[in-house]
Motif scaffolding. Structure first.
Motif, PDB file in Angstrom:
ATOM      1  N   ARG A 170      33.135 -26.829 -21.669  1.00 23.57           N
ATOM      2  CA  ARG A 170      33.900 -27.392 -20.552  1.00 23.57           C
ATOM      3  C   ARG A 170      33.107 -27.202 -19.259  1.00 23.57           C
ATOM      4  NH1 ARG A 170      38.122 -25.478 -21.769  1.00 23.57           N
ATOM      5  NH2 ARG A 170      39.258 -27.311 -22.470  1.00 23.57           N
ATOM      6  N   PRO A 171      32.662 -28.281 -18.595  1.00 23.07           N
ATOM      7  CA  PRO A 171      31.779 -28.144 -17.421  1.00 23.07           C
ATOM      8  C   PRO A 171      32.531 -27.797 -16.142  1.00 23.07           C
ATOM      9  CG  PRO A 171      32.167 -30.447 -17.888  1.00 23.07           C
ATOM     10  CD  PRO A 171      32.867 -29.691 -18.985  1.00 23.07           C
ATOM     11  N   VAL A 172      33.064 -26.594 -16.085  1.00 20.46           N
ATOM     12  CA  VAL A 172      33.790 -26.138 -14.897  1.00 20.46           C
ATOM     13  C   VAL A 172      32.836 -26.090 -13.704  1.00 20.46           C
ATOM     14  CG1 VAL A 172      35.008 -24.190 -13.865  1.00 20.46           C
ATOM     15  CG2 VAL A 172      35.439 -24.802 -16.261  1.00 20.46           C
ATOM     16  N   GLY A 173      33.128 -26.870 -12.675  1.00 20.71           N
ATOM     17  CA  GLY A 173      32.290 -26.874 -11.483  1.00 20.71           C
ATOM     18  C   GLY A 173      31.045 -27.728 -11.587  1.00 20.71           C
ATOM     19  N   GLY A 174      30.803 -28.314 -12.757  1.00 22.36           N
ATOM     20  CA  GLY A 174      29.623 -29.152 -12.939  1.00 22.36           C
ATOM     21  C   GLY A 174      28.469 -28.416 -13.606  1.00 22.36           C
ATOM     22  N   PRO A 175      27.404 -29.129 -13.957  1.00 24.80           N
ATOM     23  CA  PRO A 175      26.285 -28.549 -14.711  1.00 24.80           C
ATOM     24  C   PRO A 175      25.630 -27.338 -14.049  1.00 24.80           C
ATOM     25  CG  PRO A 175      26.149 -30.939 -14.732  1.00 24.80           C
ATOM     26  CD  PRO A 175      27.244 -30.587 -13.778  1.00 24.80           C
ATOM     27  N   ALA A 176      25.395 -27.394 -12.735  1.00 22.85           N
ATOM     28  CA  ALA A 176      24.701 -26.288 -12.064  1.00 22.85           C
ATOM     29  C   ALA A 176      25.537 -25.022 -12.102  1.00 22.85           C
ATOM     30  CB  ALA A 176      24.371 -26.668 -10.617  1.00 22.85           C
ATOM     31  N   VAL A 177      26.835 -25.149 -11.854  1.00 19.37           N
ATOM     32  CA  VAL A 177      27.731 -23.992 -11.878  1.00 19.37           C
ATOM     33  C   VAL A 177      27.804 -23.411 -13.281  1.00 19.37           C
ATOM     34  CG1 VAL A 177      30.148 -23.285 -11.650  1.00 19.37           C
ATOM     35  CG2 VAL A 177      29.088 -24.687  -9.878  1.00 19.37           C
ATOM     36  N   MET A 178      27.903 -24.285 -14.279  1.00 15.75           N
ATOM     37  CA  MET A 178      27.986 -23.808 -15.663  1.00 15.75           C
ATOM     38  C   MET A 178      26.688 -23.133 -16.108  1.00 15.75           C
ATOM     39  SD  MET A 178      30.918 -24.008 -17.055  1.00 15.75           S
ATOM     40  CE  MET A 178      30.400 -23.637 -18.729  1.00 15.75           C
ATOM     41  N   ALA A 270      23.300 -23.282 -21.762  1.00 14.48           N
ATOM     42  CA  ALA A 270      22.898 -23.144 -20.352  1.00 14.48           C
ATOM     43  C   ALA A 270      21.694 -24.033 -20.059  1.00 14.48           C
ATOM     44  CB  ALA A 270      22.576 -21.689 -20.035  1.00 14.48           C
ATOM     45  N   GLU A 271      20.758 -24.059 -20.982  1.00  8.39           N
ATOM     46  CA  GLU A 271      19.574 -24.909 -20.798  1.00  8.39           C
ATOM     47  C   GLU A 271      19.962 -26.383 -20.769  1.00  8.39           C
ATOM     48  OE1 GLU A 271      15.199 -25.638 -22.923  1.00  8.39           O
ATOM     49  OE2 GLU A 271      16.463 -23.939 -23.504  1.00  8.39           O
ATOM     50  N   ASP A 272      20.900 -26.777 -21.621  1.00  8.00           N
ATOM     51  CA  ASP A 272      21.376 -28.162 -21.615  1.00  8.00           C
ATOM     52  C   ASP A 272      21.978 -28.517 -20.252  1.00  8.00           C
ATOM     53  OD1 ASP A 272      20.612 -28.455 -24.245  1.00  8.00           O
ATOM     54  OD2 ASP A 272      22.620 -28.127 -25.072  1.00  8.00           O
ATOM     55  N   TYR A 273      22.760 -27.597 -19.685  1.00 11.29           N
ATOM     56  CA  TYR A 273      23.346 -27.854 -18.367  1.00 11.29           C
ATOM     57  C   TYR A 273      22.260 -27.962 -17.300  1.00 11.29           C
ATOM     58  CZ  TYR A 273      28.222 -27.099 -19.808  1.00 11.29           C
ATOM     59  OH  TYR A 273      29.461 -27.214 -20.376  1.00 11.29           O
ATOM     60  N   GLU A 274      21.236 -27.137 -17.401  1.00 10.39           N
ATOM     61  CA  GLU A 274      20.134 -27.184 -16.429  1.00 10.39           C
ATOM     62  C   GLU A 274      19.411 -28.525 -16.506  1.00 10.39           C
ATOM     63  OE1 GLU A 274      19.240 -22.360 -16.390  1.00 10.39           O
ATOM     64  OE2 GLU A 274      18.144 -23.690 -17.755  1.00 10.39           O
ATOM     65  N   HIS A 275      19.192 -29.016 -17.712  1.00 10.81           N
ATOM     66  CA  HIS A 275      18.543 -30.329 -17.864  1.00 10.81           C
ATOM     67  C   HIS A 275      19.435 -31.442 -17.327  1.00 10.81           C
ATOM     68  CE1 HIS A 275      15.852 -28.698 -21.351  1.00 10.81           C
ATOM     69  NE2 HIS A 275      15.391 -28.383 -20.167  1.00 10.81           N
ATOM     70  N   ALA A 276      20.753 -31.323 -17.560  1.00 15.15           N
ATOM     71  CA  ALA A 276      21.679 -32.339 -17.062  1.00 15.15           C
ATOM     72  C   ALA A 276      21.664 -32.386 -15.539  1.00 15.15           C
ATOM     73  CB  ALA A 276      23.082 -32.049 -17.571  1.00 15.15           C
ATOM     74  N   GLU A 277      21.534 -31.213 -14.924  1.00 19.23           N
ATOM     75  CA  GLU A 277      21.515 -31.143 -13.456  1.00 19.23           C
ATOM     76  C   GLU A 277      20.269 -31.806 -12.891  1.00 19.23           C
ATOM     77  OE1 GLU A 277      22.638 -30.201  -9.554  1.00 19.23           O
ATOM     78  OE2 GLU A 277      23.751 -30.308 -11.429  1.00 19.23           O
ATOM     79  N   GLN A 278      19.196 -31.781 -13.649  1.00 19.33           N
ATOM     80  CA  GLN A 278      17.926 -32.344 -13.183  1.00 19.33           C
ATOM     81  C   GLN A 278      17.826 -33.847 -13.357  1.00 19.33           C
ATOM     82  OE1 GLN A 278      15.027 -30.096 -15.371  1.00 19.33           O
ATOM     83  NE2 GLN A 278      15.618 -28.149 -14.409  1.00 19.33           N
ATOM     84  N   GLN A 279      18.771 -34.427 -14.112  1.00 23.92           N
ATOM     85  CA  GLN A 279      18.740 -35.869 -14.345  1.00 23.92           C
ATOM     86  C   GLN A 279      19.062 -36.609 -13.045  1.00 23.92           C
ATOM     87  OE1 GLN A 279      17.717 -37.273 -17.234  1.00 23.92           O
ATOM     88  NE2 GLN A 279      17.354 -35.161 -17.896  1.00 23.92           N
ATOM     89  N   PRO A 280      18.369 -37.711 -12.762  1.00 25.10           N
ATOM     90  CA  PRO A 280      18.632 -38.480 -11.532  1.00 25.10           C
ATOM     91  C   PRO A 280      20.007 -39.152 -11.587  1.00 25.10           C
ATOM     92  CG  PRO A 280      17.076 -39.652 -12.958  1.00 25.10           C
ATOM     93  CD  PRO A 280      17.289 -38.314 -13.571  1.00 25.10           C
TER      94      PRO A 280
END
Length: 280
Positions: A170-178, A270-280
């Motif tokens: 569940r992406p609480v707060g979005g990818p960077a927060v998660m 966590a790594e998946d969320y970090e990659h999602a945050e880096q997507q344009p």
């Protein structure tokens, strides 16, 4: 009498009030069970009041003053201790948590408060209180982060948490927060400060499908169980009920991934969320 002085709120007031209750009970030559019987509470409940693991309620304080002829001592100090920075349904559980030696928790929906980052807590409280002023949100966050000071001790309390996989997804707060939140939990695991298992969605039906469960053990008092639902919570001390919830926790842990596999999954998500945050 020595017990007639108001308590010093800066010096573990609940423990002091409990110590005075024990003193008065012993002086009156009453067992914990005998003192509790007219109140329809167990001897173990009286023991928890004496050890400071349970909050004294006004009706109990009034009865103790009448029984021990303490001229309003218990009621006065009970009223002085009512203020809490936590919601009413959680205040007593938070106070018990602060002196527990072991905390075990199954978390089906959210990262437990003790393990939350500021960003994660902010997202949670804003979702709960969409129209609250920022000052209110900040107060809630501060109180939650202060609870995490328990983890500054290198070994106590022992904290063992089972996270449902839904908590990770569940992406609480979005990818960077998660990503930050899961990395924080992973760091605590790698520092050997906490034990975490993940209950995978593939486990299907399990013993704790009905909700959150927290178990707390103490050096000098019987264990407690805390059940929480939306805007409410129950702190339970009945030995048979607590034992049943201890079994529930054990069954959930038996269905969960090992700590090692759980850590790998946490860091992978966590790594998946970090990659999602880096997507344009």
């Amino acid at each position: 009498m020595p017990g007639s002085k108001p308590l010093d709120p800066s010096s573990s007031p609940r423990a002091m009030l409990g110590a005075e209750l024990r003193h008065q009970r012993v002086q009156a030559r009453l067992t914990q069970g005998e003192l509790g019987r007219p109140l329809f509470v167990s001897g173990s409940f009286i023991g928890q009041l004496e050890s400071g693991t349970r909050r004294m309620q006004p009706e109990y304080a009034t009865y103790f003053d009448e029984t021990f002829k303490t001229n309003g001592y218990f009621l006065r100090n009970c009223e002085a201790l009512k203020t809490s920075k936590y919601p009413d349904h959680f205040a007593e559980a938070a106070e018990a948590e602060a002196i527990a030696t072991v905390i075990k928790e199954y978390a089906p929906l959210l990262i437990p408060g003790l393990l939350q980052t500021e960003g994660y807590a902010r997202a949670v409280f804003r979702a709960y209180n969409p129209t609250a002023v920022e000052e209110t949100i900040e107060e809630l966050i501060t109180a939650r982060l202060e609870r995490a000071n328990l983890l500054k001790h290198p070994t106590k309390p022992m904290v063992w948490t089972v996270l449902d996989e839904a908590v990770l997804r569940r992406p609480v707060g979005g990818p960077a927060v998660m990503a930050e939140a899961l990395r924080h939990v992973a760091r605590l695991i790698r520092k050997h400060r906490i034990i975490v298992q993940v209950l995978p969605l593939s486990a299907g039906a399990h013993a704790a499908l009905e909700g959150t469960l927290k178990l707390m053990a103490f050096d000098d008092a019987p264990p407690l169980a805390y059940l929480q639902s939306m805007g409410s919570g129950r702190l339970l001390d009945d030995p048979a009920t607590v034992a049943r919830h201890e079994l529930t926790y054990d069954l959930v842990g038996a269905s969960a991934l090992s700590p090692e596999t759980s850590l790998a999954l946490l860091e992978s998500v966590a790594e998946d969320y970090e990659h999602a945050e880096q997507q344009p």
